[in-house]
Design a protein around this motif. Sequence first.
Motif, short mmCIF file in Angstrom:
data_model
loop_
_atom_site.label_atom_id
_atom_site.label_comp_id
_atom_site.label_asym_id
_atom_site.label_seq_id
_atom_site.Cartn_x
_atom_site.Cartn_y
_atom_site.Cartn_z
N ILE A 90 0.85 -1.20 0.00
CA ILE A 90 0.00 0.00 0.00
C ILE A 90 0.90 1.25 0.00
CG2 ILE A 90 -1.60 1.38 1.40
CD1 ILE A 90 -2.83 -1.30 2.38
N ARG A 91 1.92 1.22 0.88
CA ARG A 91 2.82 2.37 0.97
C ARG A 91 3.49 2.63 -0.40
NH1 ARG A 91 5.25 4.62 5.17
NH2 ARG A 91 4.92 2.85 6.55
N VAL A 92 3.97 1.58 -1.02
CA VAL A 92 4.64 1.74 -2.32
C VAL A 92 3.66 2.29 -3.37
CG1 VAL A 92 5.80 0.48 -4.20
CG2 VAL A 92 6.38 -0.03 -1.82
N ALA A 93 2.43 1.79 -3.34
CA ALA A 93 1.44 2.26 -4.32
C ALA A 93 1.16 3.75 -4.12
CB ALA A 93 0.15 1.46 -4.19
N THR B 261 -15.71 6.61 -1.35
CA THR B 261 -14.65 7.53 -0.91
C THR B 261 -13.58 7.72 -1.98
OG1 THR B 261 -13.33 5.75 0.07
CG2 THR B 261 -14.94 6.84 1.51
N THR B 262 -12.97 8.91 -1.91
CA THR B 262 -11.85 9.24 -2.80
C THR B 262 -10.73 9.83 -1.96
OG1 THR B 262 -13.41 9.77 -4.57
CG2 THR B 262 -11.18 10.61 -4.82
N ALA B 263 -9.54 9.26 -2.09
CA ALA B 263 -8.38 9.84 -1.40
C ALA B 263 -7.89 11.03 -2.20
CB ALA B 263 -7.29 8.79 -1.28
N VAL B 264 -7.60 12.11 -1.52
CA VAL B 264 -7.17 13.32 -2.24
C VAL B 264 -5.74 13.74 -1.86
CG1 VAL B 264 -9.47 14.23 -2.70
CG2 VAL B 264 -8.36 14.76 -0.52
N ASP B 265 -5.18 13.12 -0.82
CA ASP B 265 -3.80 13.48 -0.45
C ASP B 265 -3.17 12.35 0.35
OD1 ASP B 265 -1.57 15.10 -0.42
OD2 ASP B 265 -2.12 16.07 1.48
N TRP B 266 -1.85 12.29 0.27
CA TRP B 266 -1.08 11.29 1.01
C TRP B 266 0.17 11.99 1.51
CZ3 TRP B 266 0.22 7.22 3.67
CH2 TRP B 266 1.46 6.59 3.54
N ASP B 267 0.32 12.05 2.85
CA ASP B 267 1.47 12.79 3.39
C ASP B 267 2.59 11.85 3.85
OD1 ASP B 267 0.60 11.71 5.78
OD2 ASP B 267 -0.20 13.60 6.60
N GLY B 268 2.50 10.62 3.47
CA GLY B 268 3.52 9.65 3.88
C GLY B 268 3.10 8.88 5.11
N PRO C 87 -3.54 4.56 6.16
CA PRO C 87 -4.07 3.57 5.20
C PRO C 87 -3.74 2.13 5.58
CG PRO C 87 -2.03 4.49 4.35
CD PRO C 87 -2.28 5.19 5.67
N PHE C 88 -3.15 1.92 6.74
CA PHE C 88 -2.64 0.57 7.05
C PHE C 88 -3.60 -0.25 7.93
CE2 PHE C 88 1.30 3.23 6.56
CZ PHE C 88 1.49 2.88 5.23
N ASN C 89 -3.37 -1.55 7.92
CA ASN C 89 -4.09 -2.49 8.79
C ASN C 89 -5.61 -2.49 8.60
OD1 ASN C 89 -1.60 -3.25 9.97
ND2 ASN C 89 -1.70 -1.41 11.26
N GLY C 90 -6.05 -2.34 7.37
CA GLY C 90 -7.47 -2.58 7.08
C GLY C 90 -8.40 -1.39 7.17
N THR C 91 -7.85 -0.15 7.16
CA THR C 91 -8.74 1.02 7.21
C THR C 91 -9.33 1.33 5.84
OG1 THR C 91 -6.87 2.47 6.78
CG2 THR C 91 -7.44 2.06 9.10
N GLY C 92 -8.86 0.64 4.84
CA GLY C 92 -9.38 0.86 3.49
C GLY C 92 -8.68 -0.09 2.55
N LYS C 93 -8.92 0.09 1.25
CA LYS C 93 -8.36 -0.86 0.28
C LYS C 93 -7.83 -0.15 -0.96
CE LYS C 93 -11.05 -3.57 -2.19
NZ LYS C 93 -10.77 -3.20 -3.60
#
Length: 544
Positions: free
Chosen positions: A164-167, A206-213, A239-245
């Motif tokens: 997920i992190r790499v994506a 839902t739509t993710a609009v930002d990722w701060d690391g 985004p980890f441990n099952g909060t989304g996909k």
Amino acid sequence: MFEPVENQFVGSLCSLEEYNILYERTWTMFWADEIAIKLDKKKKQLVDDAFSTSGPAHVGSLRGFVIHDIAHKTLLADGLDTRFTFILDDFDPVDELPGVNFDKKIIEAEMGKPLFMAISPDKNKSLADYYSEQIVGSASKAGVHPEYLKNSELYQTGKFNEVIRVALDNATKIREIYKKVTGSERPDNWYPFQPICENCGKVGTTTAVDWDGEQVSYECEVDKVDWAKGCGHKGKVSPFNGTGKLYWRVEWPARMTALGVTVEGEGKDHWVAGGSREMADIIMREIYKYPSPQDIRYEFFVIDGKKMSKSKGTGITADEITDILPVELLRYLLAKNPRKEVDFNPKGVTIPNLFDDYDRAMHAFNKEVDFPDLGRAYEIVQEKGFEPGYRMRFSKVAQAIQMPKIDIFIDAETEKGSKLTKYEIGKLNERIEYARKWLEKYAPADFVFKVLDKEPDIKLSEIQKEFLDKLSAVFNENKTWSGDDLHSAIHEVKKSTDITPQDAFSAIYLSFLGKDSGPQAGWLLASLEHDFVTNRLYNICRSK
Ligand SMILES: [Zn+2]
């Protein structure tokens, strides 16, 4: 209508050339052995497949299960250290609720939730579990027993955290890949991840609009999709441990990477150009630096040329087909050649033809005929302890069990020329069971017959009566009463009478069955008592 002459039952055992044309065969190695030789014998292999648990499974859904199972078993047979996992895709959003009879408001609240969190017709189970149990049960009846893994649990246990992190870190590249493969543009603030809305519990909206690391910012959009309504909530979540996909097209390559899959195929809707497999291969190569698993592209399972639909409930269910075919035949049908579409309408003569084809594969396994790939397919679909040997042709079984007073086991020994083994008796009993089902539900009317206890009210021509009269006289003198003897007698009498074969045989069938066609006449009559036959012929000839 089939001709009222000998050997009316279908399924000719054609030549190799005819067979190659019929099945578009141009190769001789079994497809799964072709995969095995491309893999490194020193490394552990993982065969994997997945199924979205969003509705009842039709038989087409079983094809992937069986094909991957056959791949797994072939790899094992070829000496590779192999596991077989199967992912139950229970994290996908609910986009329809087939068979759920709830209040409209409740359904609206469920649409868009992950399948593993949505309600089902069974109060005690999630929608995902409800449908998972059905498909797992059908797969088990088809002899498929993989290690099942739930997608939701893979997320929850952190198995996918790294992919997920790499994506998310490579969102820009993934947007470019989307554009290259599908032609569709994604905005600069698009990320390949959908959190579960912390307010309404939906994931499809839902739509993710930002990722701060560390965290993903998202919005639950009211009108993102037409099958579910979002609540408008805005939030920020790890985004980890099952909060989304991940979106499916990114999730698939991410999952193959995270699990270390080395063999995974897919149905035609995924392997077409611009499809999810093409995209998965690029993402694995360019983002995850993971070698793409060996592919198994398989064609659809259709009925009369039409693809079945999970949601519309058309076609046959996975459970129904496991009931009308022995497990090895079902496996053979689904997996002997993934590259060929399976068109299977159980009505008509499809099932007898399948048995003939399967028997041919057994002869290939015995090296009596030269179809190496079919022989191997036959071997791989068997359960442990199988014994190739004598099998009575299915169409013959179907005839024999409708004949009065015939002992099919004695007939089988005569045909084989020696005593049946215990295994052969078991297989004959199995064929009797499936022939009954076929006759009851799917056989054309012409194949179903019953010898009439009383003389039918029929009109025969003078020449037909003359034929039956002569036949009756010959039968009266017959000392032996076997199918072969009566068969020859019928032909002799036919020759000495000026009658067409059609008229001759329909006279016999009409007299005993009340219809103008039936199984091989000599065999049919030999299954009846001598006096019953001669009396019936005598009376029919003297009726008005
Ligand atoms: Zn929401």
